[in-house]
Scaffold this motif. Structure first.
Motif, PDB file in Angstrom:
ATOM      1  N   UNK A  53       0.825  -1.206   0.000  1.00 10.65           N
ATOM      2  CA  UNK A  53       0.000   0.000   0.000  1.00 10.65           C
ATOM      3  C   UNK A  53       0.861   1.258   0.000  1.00 10.65           C
ATOM      4  N   UNK A  54       1.969   1.220   0.722  1.00  9.01           N
ATOM      5  CA  UNK A  54       2.903   2.348   0.665  1.00  9.01           C
ATOM      6  C   UNK A  54       3.395   2.547  -0.763  1.00  9.01           C
ATOM      7  N   UNK A  55       3.757   1.444  -1.437  1.00 11.62           N
ATOM      8  CA  UNK A  55       4.253   1.545  -2.804  1.00 11.62           C
ATOM      9  C   UNK A  55       3.174   2.027  -3.768  1.00 11.62           C
ATOM     10  N   UNK A  56       1.915   1.728  -3.465  1.00 13.07           N
ATOM     11  CA  UNK A  56       0.825   2.229  -4.300  1.00 13.07           C
ATOM     12  C   UNK A  56       0.731   3.744  -4.220  1.00 13.07           C
ATOM     13  N   UNK A 478      -3.350  -2.274 -14.752  1.00 18.99           N
ATOM     14  CA  UNK A 478      -4.162  -1.352 -13.961  1.00 18.99           C
ATOM     15  C   UNK A 478      -3.419  -0.927 -12.704  1.00 18.99           C
ATOM     16  N   UNK A 479      -2.666  -1.835 -12.106  1.00 19.16           N
ATOM     17  CA  UNK A 479      -1.878  -1.476 -10.925  1.00 19.16           C
ATOM     18  C   UNK A 479      -0.879  -0.372 -11.247  1.00 19.16           C
ATOM     19  N   UNK A 480      -0.200  -0.478 -12.365  1.00 20.19           N
ATOM     20  CA  UNK A 480       0.752   0.571 -12.758  1.00 20.19           C
ATOM     21  C   UNK A 480       0.040   1.884 -13.053  1.00 20.19           C
ATOM     22  N   UNK A 483      -0.735   3.417  -9.670  1.00 19.47           N
ATOM     23  CA  UNK A 483       0.499   3.850  -9.008  1.00 19.47           C
ATOM     24  C   UNK A 483       1.030   5.127  -9.643  1.00 19.47           C
ATOM     25  N   UNK A 484       1.047   5.168 -10.973  1.00 16.92           N
ATOM     26  CA  UNK A 484       1.536   6.362 -11.667  1.00 16.92           C
ATOM     27  C   UNK A 484       0.620   7.557 -11.429  1.00 16.92           C
ATOM     28  N   UNK A 485      -0.687   7.318 -11.433  1.00 11.54           N
ATOM     29  CA  UNK A 485      -1.625   8.422 -11.211  1.00 11.54           C
ATOM     30  C   UNK A 485      -1.470   9.002  -9.806  1.00 11.54           C
ATOM     31  N   UNK A 486      -1.289   8.149  -8.816  1.00  7.49           N
ATOM     32  CA  UNK A 486      -1.130   8.641  -7.451  1.00  7.49           C
ATOM     33  C   UNK A 486       0.183   9.402  -7.286  1.00  7.49           C
ATOM     34  N   UNK A 487       1.235   8.951  -7.963  1.00 13.16           N
ATOM     35  CA  UNK A 487       2.507   9.680  -7.909  1.00 13.16           C
ATOM     36  C   UNK A 487       2.354  11.063  -8.515  1.00 13.16           C
ATOM     37  N   UNK A 537      -0.007  10.684 -18.541  1.00 15.67           N
ATOM     38  CA  UNK A 537      -0.625   9.403 -18.202  1.00 15.67           C
ATOM     39  C   UNK A 537      -1.842   9.211 -19.092  1.00 15.67           C
ATOM     40  N   UNK A 538      -2.109   7.965 -19.460  1.00 14.15           N
ATOM     41  CA  UNK A 538      -3.283   7.628 -20.254  1.00 14.15           C
ATOM     42  C   UNK A 538      -3.895   6.359 -19.692  1.00 14.15           C
ATOM     43  N   UNK A 539      -5.224   6.306 -19.643  1.00 12.94           N
ATOM     44  CA  UNK A 539      -5.881   5.146 -19.054  1.00 12.94           C
ATOM     45  C   UNK A 539      -5.782   3.904 -19.928  1.00 12.94           C
TER      46      UNK A 539
END
Length: 558
Positions: A53-56, A478-480, A483-487, A537-539
């Motif tokens: 979760x931290x890494x997310x 989807x995980x990436x 993760x990228x969107x949250x960063x 970023x792109x979905x």
């Protein structure tokens, strides 16, 4: 309300409180991670997965109930508010988990269920043993029945889970006794919030968890608790939502007296450092009504269910975002954004449904209409989440949505456990389909949920493709994407930013700017050409310089 063509949100924040812009991850403990191997997730399991979760990149976790409970409603029937159910571990396990989360700069919100207790709570057992009119019975909603012998329920209220909202007791001598109110299951008697002893008990419960170091509370059925004087009859709209979104005058939802409770709790939390937060689960008919729960001195957040329930249509999406920012901003509160939780069909499936799906009803093998298109649902879910995470305010994620998990439709009838399934005589499937244990490892027993292969709800074979280890480090996963969107959300301060609509792309497109970022979501068939803009970023992968149907991008000018 009338919507302006262009709307700019002037930041409604009045301070730097973390909850104004946080991304909060909901953990449904029994389905998150199971350390003991008994098939039910637990607190040590949560601790073991905090690095993931931290890494997310989330800011806080919210834990659905883990307190002592007979589990008639998956923990929302609490027997002891100040202890951990042995299914999930011990108080020491909780303290360990809390400390480990804080070490990773993850705040912890716990679920609080104040509308009702379990019928196994010591107070209710004392009430059953006591006489009508006794102090013990005054803690709950006991009433005499109507009719010559009290054989008719005090009113016509229906349970959210189906069937009557009243159950008659039996006296010690075997004769029929009084009735008690339960807006939910018969094992969940409603507290009497006009009783000062109840109010004082919940102050004690709040302090118990605050003293342990929790960062806030998610309040279950925050629009409930107080009932209208006289308990008048009420017949709900059969086409409305089950949790109060169908009418403005439901006598057991949204009563003015509940606000006094939250003003009291707000003062109590303010005695503690660290900006402790109250977030309400308030299902109400309009956004304007919902924002009454977050006026100054009351709750800090409330879930934006209007946003969750909005159709995947450009005009509807723009309207709900605009109204949310206007209404919440007007009371100095952040809007929250949420697409999935433990009570609704997962949005990777819901956004492809072609039929209405009222909250809590669920879907199953015999739901009318065609099966939702799984690929379309996931594509829209990715686009919706990418748009949501760029909005100013606080966002809530439900465990597994970062993996793109769909609703599990084909659960065997004999595996289902939601009270809704049983109390409606198997007419409504309920919420089990969004509560199936998570897949962590594609080729492991129970997909890494534990080492034994046990799971309290059966996991479908297809979960292997969604497992976290299968998606980790894969650019298109989807995980990436999450993760990228949250960063990027954190890097560009989008949670505390401002929103300005961009009308240049036409009515099939929802586009806005938040600081230096432009967000474009295409609902139409014609591609939106990006020109020389830089795509951050792109979905969907390989958009090749254009925003295609059901795709969201974040871009910057070169």
């Amino acid at each position: 309300m009338s919507m302006p063509e262009t709307f700019t949100r002037n930041d409604a924040t009045t301070g730097s409180e973390w909850w104004r812009s946080a991304v909060i991850y909901q953990i449904y403990p029994r389905s998150f991670a199971d350390q003991s191997g008994d098939g039910i997730g637990d607190l040590p399991g949560i601790t073991s997965r905090l690095d993931d979760l931290r890494d997310l990149g989330i800011d806080a976790i919210w834990l659905s109930p883990f307190m002592t409970s007979p589990q008639k409603d998956a923990g929302y029937d609490v027997a002891d508010y100040c202890d951990v159910d042995p299914l999930f571990g011990t108080l020491a396990d909780f303290d360990t988990m809390l400390a480990a989360a804080h070490e990773r700069n993850i705040r912890v919100i716990v679920d609080l269920v104040p509308n009702h207790s379990s019928d196994q709570h010591v107070w209710f057992q004392q009430a059953l043993a006591a006489a009508p009119g006794s102090p013990e019975r005054e803690r709950y909603m006991f009433r005499d029945g109507k009719g010559d012998n009290g054989e008719i329920a005090p009113n016509n209220w229906e349970s959210v889970f189906g069937g009557p909202a009243w159950t008659r007791t039996t006296n010690a001598d075997g004769t029929p006794g009084q009735w008690y109110l339960h807006i939910f299951d018969s094992s969940q008697p409603d507290f009497n919030w006009n009783n000062e002893e109840v109010r004082e008990e919940f102050r004690r419960i709040l302090r118990f968890w605050l003293d342990r170091g929790v960062d806030g509370f998610r309040v279950d059925v925050a629009h409930g608790m107080v009932k209208a004087d006289g308990l008048p009859d009420y017949t709900p709209n059969p086409d409305g939502g089950s949790m109060g979104g169908d009418s403005a005058d439901v006598p057991y939802w949204g009563q003015d007296g509940v606000h006094d409770i939250y003003r009291d709790w707000n003062k109590l939390l303010a005695e503690y450092d660290g900006d402790r937060a109250l977030c309400g689960e308030a299902w109400l008919p309009t956004i304007e009504q919902t924002t009454k729960w977050v006026r100054p001195g009351e709750m800090h957040q409330t879930f934006n269910f209007a946003y969750l329930e909005t159709p995947w249509q450009p005009a509807a999406q723009r309207a709900v975002i605009t109204e949310s920012l206007l209404r919440y901003g007007a009371v100095g509160a952040p809007s929250t954004w949420v697409l999935s939780n433990h009570d609704v069909v997962r949005h990777a499936t819901r956004l492809a449904l072609t039929i209405d799906n009222p909250q809590g009803e669920g879907i199953g093998p015999n739901t009318p209409g065609p099966r939702p298109d799984a690929a379309l649902g996931l594509r829209r879910a990715r686009a919706a989440s990418t748009m949501m995470l760029a909005l100013p305010g606080s966002a809530y994620l439900y465990q597994g949505e970062e993996l793109g998990l769909p609703e599990v439709i084909d659960l065997p009838d004999d595996a289902r456990q939601d009270p809704t399934w049983f109390r409606t005589n198997k007419k409504r499937y309920g919420r089990d389909g969004c509560r199936v244990p998570l897949p962590w490892v594609g080729n492991a027993p129970a997909f890494g949920f534990n080492e034994t292969g046990e799971a309290w709800l059966p996991q479908p074979v297809g979960f292997a493709a969604f497992a976290r280890d299968v998606q980790r480090g894969v650019k298109e996963s989807t995980l990436s994407l999450y993760t990228n969107a949250l960063t990027l959300r954190a890097d560009f301060g989008l949670g505390t930013g401002t929103l300005e609509w961009n009308d240049q792309y036409g009515s099939d497109v929802v586009a806005f700017k938040n600081g230096d970022i432009e967000v474009i979501t295409n609902f139409g068939a014609a591609p939106v050409e990006l020109g020389d803009k830089t795509v951050l970023i792109a979905s969907e992968p390989d958009i090749d310089g254009a925003v295609l149907t059901d795709v969201t991008v974040w871009v910057r000018d070169v």
